[in-house]
Design a protein around this motif. Structure first.
Motif, PDB file in Angstrom:
ATOM      1  N   PRO A  16       6.618   7.293  13.788  1.00 57.08           N
ATOM      2  CA  PRO A  16       7.624   6.345  14.281  1.00 57.08           C
ATOM      3  C   PRO A  16       8.505   5.789  13.158  1.00 57.08           C
ATOM      4  O   PRO A  16       9.691   5.537  13.339  1.00 57.08           O
ATOM      5  CB  PRO A  16       6.800   5.214  14.918  1.00 57.08           C
ATOM      6  CG  PRO A  16       5.432   5.765  15.105  1.00 57.08           C
ATOM      7  CD  PRO A  16       5.245   6.841  14.103  1.00 57.08           C
ATOM      8  N   VAL A  17       7.891   5.618  11.977  1.00 55.84           N
ATOM      9  CA  VAL A  17       8.626   5.099  10.812  1.00 55.84           C
ATOM     10  C   VAL A  17       9.655   6.130  10.353  1.00 55.84           C
ATOM     11  O   VAL A  17      10.811   5.800  10.082  1.00 55.84           O
ATOM     12  CB  VAL A  17       7.653   4.752   9.655  1.00 55.84           C
ATOM     13  CG1 VAL A  17       8.410   4.169   8.462  1.00 55.84           C
ATOM     14  CG2 VAL A  17       6.586   3.772  10.121  1.00 55.84           C
ATOM     15  N   SER A  50      14.673  -1.698   3.032  1.00 59.84           N
ATOM     16  CA  SER A  50      14.579  -2.348   4.341  1.00 59.84           C
ATOM     17  C   SER A  50      13.239  -2.074   5.018  1.00 59.84           C
ATOM     18  O   SER A  50      12.598  -2.983   5.545  1.00 59.84           O
ATOM     19  CB  SER A  50      15.728  -1.859   5.229  1.00 59.84           C
ATOM     20  OG  SER A  50      15.585  -2.365   6.525  1.00 59.84           O
ATOM     21  N   VAL A  51      12.785  -0.811   4.967  1.00 60.54           N
ATOM     22  CA  VAL A  51      11.546  -0.447   5.661  1.00 60.54           C
ATOM     23  C   VAL A  51      10.324  -1.081   4.982  1.00 60.54           C
ATOM     24  O   VAL A  51       9.305  -1.343   5.613  1.00 60.54           O
ATOM     25  CB  VAL A  51      11.407   1.095   5.765  1.00 60.54           C
ATOM     26  CG1 VAL A  51      10.823   1.732   4.529  1.00 60.54           C
ATOM     27  CG2 VAL A  51      10.556   1.482   6.971  1.00 60.54           C
ATOM     28  N   SER A  92       4.745   2.779   5.517  1.00 57.69           N
ATOM     29  CA  SER A  92       4.378   2.634   6.927  1.00 57.69           C
ATOM     30  C   SER A  92       3.842   1.254   7.302  1.00 57.69           C
ATOM     31  O   SER A  92       4.076   0.775   8.401  1.00 57.69           O
ATOM     32  CB  SER A  92       3.300   3.668   7.299  1.00 57.69           C
ATOM     33  OG  SER A  92       3.740   4.977   7.040  1.00 57.69           O
ATOM     34  N   VAL A  93       3.086   0.620   6.385  1.00 54.63           N
ATOM     35  CA  VAL A  93       2.354  -0.605   6.715  1.00 54.63           C
ATOM     36  C   VAL A  93       3.265  -1.713   7.239  1.00 54.63           C
ATOM     37  O   VAL A  93       2.999  -2.318   8.282  1.00 54.63           O
ATOM     38  CB  VAL A  93       1.538  -1.105   5.495  1.00 54.63           C
ATOM     39  CG1 VAL A  93       1.009  -2.505   5.734  1.00 54.63           C
ATOM     40  CG2 VAL A  93       0.364  -0.165   5.238  1.00 54.63           C
ATOM     41  N   ALA A 143      11.480   1.206  -4.196  1.00 48.75           N
ATOM     42  CA  ALA A 143      12.481   2.172  -3.702  1.00 48.75           C
ATOM     43  C   ALA A 143      13.123   2.898  -4.875  1.00 48.75           C
ATOM     44  O   ALA A 143      13.337   4.113  -4.843  1.00 48.75           O
ATOM     45  CB  ALA A 143      13.542   1.447  -2.880  1.00 48.75           C
ATOM     46  N   SER A 144      13.404   2.153  -5.929  1.00 56.15           N
ATOM     47  CA  SER A 144      14.007   2.728  -7.128  1.00 56.15           C
ATOM     48  C   SER A 144      13.073   3.769  -7.743  1.00 56.15           C
ATOM     49  O   SER A 144      13.496   4.837  -8.169  1.00 56.15           O
ATOM     50  CB  SER A 144      14.290   1.603  -8.133  1.00 56.15           C
ATOM     51  OG  SER A 144      14.977   2.094  -9.243  1.00 56.15           O
ATOM     52  N   ARG A 145      11.755   3.455  -7.765  1.00 56.93           N
ATOM     53  CA  ARG A 145      10.772   4.420  -8.296  1.00 56.93           C
ATOM     54  C   ARG A 145      10.732   5.683  -7.436  1.00 56.93           C
ATOM     55  O   ARG A 145      10.656   6.797  -7.948  1.00 56.93           O
ATOM     56  CB  ARG A 145       9.371   3.798  -8.297  1.00 56.93           C
ATOM     57  CG  ARG A 145       9.067   2.965  -9.513  1.00 56.93           C
ATOM     58  CD  ARG A 145       7.562   2.697  -9.577  1.00 56.93           C
ATOM     59  NE  ARG A 145       7.311   1.317  -9.920  1.00 56.93           N
ATOM     60  CZ  ARG A 145       6.110   0.807 -10.126  1.00 56.93           C
ATOM     61  NH1 ARG A 145       5.038   1.562  -9.993  1.00 56.93           N
ATOM     62  NH2 ARG A 145       5.959  -0.463 -10.442  1.00 56.93           N
TER      63      ARG A 145
END
Length: 462
Positions: A46-47, A84-85, A261-262, A291-293
């Motif tokens: 779903p993610v 965002s996620v 996912s969490v 996110a950058s990593r």
């Protein structure tokens, strides 16, 4: 961490092309690759579906500014959606309550709850100057109670006594009462885990939660369980009013599915991430930095934070003064540098935070490992103080003695001395005019075809 996802996304995003605009046609293949990369990283379906749809929605028809190529514009969108996620920004612990602020730790057996209790206690004591009390309510595993007592003693943090004859609710209430009377700022409560979610465990932790009314209820989950981590988090979230998540063993998770996912599945923020077994290996979770990593752009801000906390400023000032006076850089100084690097999590931890490291050739990555620096430290420790101050003395018979004392080969001693000579030259340049610029040039040269530190032997360490 995230090696597989980083590698796959880097290749995918490198291949995107366009003509000043991002259209459905020219991003179709890239989106398919992004989807596959996320699924392979064990991100929940779903993610993945939501993520790809949102990227597509934002990308299609986006005008690309003159300063960005279509590929760069697309990466910017993917980066924003990754942030965002995972939750936009780091959410700190809420300790705004009548002391002690109670933190309840929940999770399955083997997720790293007890170690996380100690890591969190150290974090609150050292970075937030809190007086912390810890207690174990895991009455099924005497070893867990003993483990927490030992860790707390090592950190000079008080551990409230408990034993397997008691009930968890009784332990929690007694610890809370003691915490109030002794003016503790924070009480962290460790709880029992099971190998899987079951009714008995949930009933017990719900009763404990009701008895001590924690301001923070943190779910501790092993990142290496991937998509299952998110599903287990959901089960706990349905039973308890979770306020956040601690993601453990993230350094061993090459995929990164749990981190992505969490948050989406539970709606709860990841507050901390465990990046190793060492007691200081707990970092606040910053979605933008992670996110950058993931996109191979490094995490320089976390690296700076880490250096601020761990670098011995007095020793650094002493070293600068020594170089200024022209006294030179010796093997004792070199060993100090290796020790400092180890205290920052080791070479691999540092490299993980540097931009572009995912693009390094495999033979270079192989050379930069923490075993190498441990062996180098052992070699230097096997030298006499005089040899460390005057490396020129180290010839044939001395090299054999040092190799024997450190359990290495003479060839390895030679390689260490060669690397030290390069480091010495670098430090000499630093102490002169325009030092940093010269040093960066030297480092660039060291990263060339000869590999790190100019080591020979087919580009492999020792």
């Amino acid at each position: 961490m995230f090696e597989n996802l980083t590698e796959r996304l880097s290749l995918t995003l490198k291949n995107i092309s366009g003509r000043g605009r991002l259209t459905e046609d020219n991003i179709k293949e890239t989106l398919r690759e992004v989807r596959m990369a996320l699924l392979e990283a064990d991100v929940a379906l779903p993610v993945v579906r939501d993520f790809v749809n949102r990227v597509k929605e934002r990308a299609v028809g986006t005008e690309v500014s003159k300063s960005l190529s279509p590929g760069q514009a697309f990466i910017k969108i993917v980066n924003a959606e990754l942030v965002s996620v995972m939750g936009e920004a780091n959410e700190e612990l809420n300790l705004a309550t009548t002391p002690p602020a109670v933190i309840l730790m929940a999770g399955l057996q083997g997720a790293g709850k007890t170690t996380s209790v100690a890591k969190l206690a150290k974090h609150l004591k050292e970075r937030h100057k809190k007086k912390v009390l810890v207690v174990s309510a895991d009455v099924y595993r005497p070893a867990a109670i003993k483990q927490l007592e030992t860790l707390a003693a090592d950190l000079n943090i008080e551990c409230f006594p408990s034993n397997i004859e008691q009930q968890p609710v009784e332990i929690g209430r007694n610890a809370l009462d003691y915490g109030r009377k002794q003016f503790f700022d924070v009480l962290i409560v460790d709880t029992a885990g099971r190998l899987h979610v079951d009714d008995a465990m949930m009933d017990e932790i719900q009763q404990l939660h009701q008895a001590i009314s924690p301001i923070e209820t943190l779910f501790v989950v092993d990142a290496m369980t991937g998509q299952d981590a998110a599903n287990t988090a959901k089960a706990f979230n349905d039973a308890l009013p979770l306020t956040g998540v601690i993601l453990t063993k993230a350094d061993g998770d090459a995929r990164g599915g749990a981190a992505l996912s969490v948050r989406h599945i539970t709606g709860k923020p990841i507050k901390f991430i465990g990046m190793g077994e060492k007691i200081e290996a707990l970092e606040p979770f910053h979605p933008d930095r992670i996110a950058s990593r993931i996109l191979g752009m490094g995490d320089v801000l976390s690296l700076i934070d880490q250096m601020e906390r761990t670098v011995d400023k007095d020793k650094a000032a002493e070293m600068a003064q020594k170089l200024k006076k022209g006294k030179g850089f010796d093997l004792e100084d070199f060993r100090d540098q290796l020790v400092q690097m180890r205290s920052m999590g080791g070479m691999m931890s540092l490299m993980d935070k540097l931009p572009g490291m995912s693009q390094l050739p495999d033979n270079v990555k192989e050379q930069v490992n923490d075993k190498m620096s441990t062996r180098m430290e052992a070699i230097i420790s096997s030298m006499t103080p005089k040899e460390r101050r005057h490396p020129d003395l180290i010839k044939g018979s001395r090299k054999r003695r040092i190799a024997l004392g450190s359990g290495t080969e003479v060839q390895e001693v030679n390689k260490l001395l060669k690397q030290f000579t390069q480091m010495q030259k670098m430090m000499k340049k630093m102490s002169g005019k325009g030092g940093i610029r010269k040093m960066m040039g030297q480092m660039k040269g060291m990263m060339g075809p000869g590999g790190m530190g100019g080591m020979g032997g087919g580009g492999r360490p020792f």
